[in-house]
Design an enzyme around this catalytic site. Structure first.
Site, PDB file in Angstrom:
ATOM      1  N   SER A   1       0.841  -1.210   0.000  1.00  0.00           N
ATOM      2  CA  SER A   1       0.000   0.000   0.000  1.00  0.00           C
ATOM      3  C   SER A   1       0.871   1.252   0.000  1.00  0.00           C
ATOM      4  O   SER A   1       2.066   1.228   0.279  1.00  0.00           O
ATOM      5  CB  SER A   1      -0.907   0.006   1.232  1.00  0.00           C
ATOM      6  OG  SER A   1      -0.130   0.186   2.402  1.00  0.00           O
ATOM      7  N   HIS A   2       0.255   2.377  -0.305  1.00  0.00           N
ATOM      8  CA  HIS A   2       0.951   3.666  -0.303  1.00  0.00           C
ATOM      9  C   HIS A   2       1.629   3.907   1.039  1.00  0.00           C
ATOM     10  O   HIS A   2       2.806   4.271   1.096  1.00  0.00           O
ATOM     11  CB  HIS A   2      -0.035   4.801  -0.612  1.00  0.00           C
ATOM     12  CG  HIS A   2       0.587   6.149  -0.527  1.00  0.00           C
ATOM     13  ND1 HIS A   2       0.564   6.898   0.635  1.00  0.00           N
ATOM     14  CD2 HIS A   2       1.257   6.874  -1.439  1.00  0.00           C
ATOM     15  CE1 HIS A   2       1.211   8.033   0.416  1.00  0.00           C
ATOM     16  NE2 HIS A   2       1.630   8.052  -0.837  1.00  0.00           N
ATOM     17  N   ALA A   3       0.911   3.696   2.137  1.00  0.00           N
ATOM     18  CA  ALA A   3       1.475   3.964   3.467  1.00  0.00           C
ATOM     19  C   ALA A   3       2.720   3.120   3.718  1.00  0.00           C
ATOM     20  O   ALA A   3       3.710   3.611   4.266  1.00  0.00           O
ATOM     21  CB  ALA A   3       0.433   3.710   4.554  1.00  0.00           C
TER      22      ALA A   3
END
Length: 110
Positions: free
Chosen positions: A65-67
């Site tokens: 994911s982006h995070a």
């Protein structure tokens, strides 16, 4: 009493900081250096907060994911997929984040 929440350890390391519950970009101004970013999810608009955060906790997401990717780039711990984190954690509460174990420890309980 200490409360421990579990998720996916997506970026290794340990950090201590105050929980800052951020629901969207209109709340970014409340975030301070050293806070633990607690949110539902992130996207590129959230990236500037990673430069100030001691760690990141999200309710959704995983290793790709982006995070997770941005936390690894910034070298800060991230625990993702922590179900109901925004409901279970209190604004300003002291947190201990372990990105290798995938744990969020609320120091003193809620």
């Amino acid at each position: 009493m200490m409360t421990i929440l579990n998720g996916v350890g997506a970026s290794t390391g340990r950090a201590l900081g105050a929980a800052r519950l951020i629901h969207g970009p209109d709340e970014f101004s409340r975030f301070q250096a050293g806070d633990v970013l607690v949110c539902r999810t992130t996207d590129p608009a959230w990236t500037p907060l990673f430069g100030m955060a001691s760690a990141v906790v999200t309710e959704t997401g995983g290793m790709l994911s982006h995070a997770a990717i941005v936390a690894r780039e910034f070298g800060i711990p991230a625990v993702l997929g922590v179900r109901d984190a925004l409901d279970l954690l209190t604004e300003g509460a002291p947190l201990a984040i372990d990105g290798a174990q995938g744990t969020v420890t609320l120091m003193g309980g809620k």
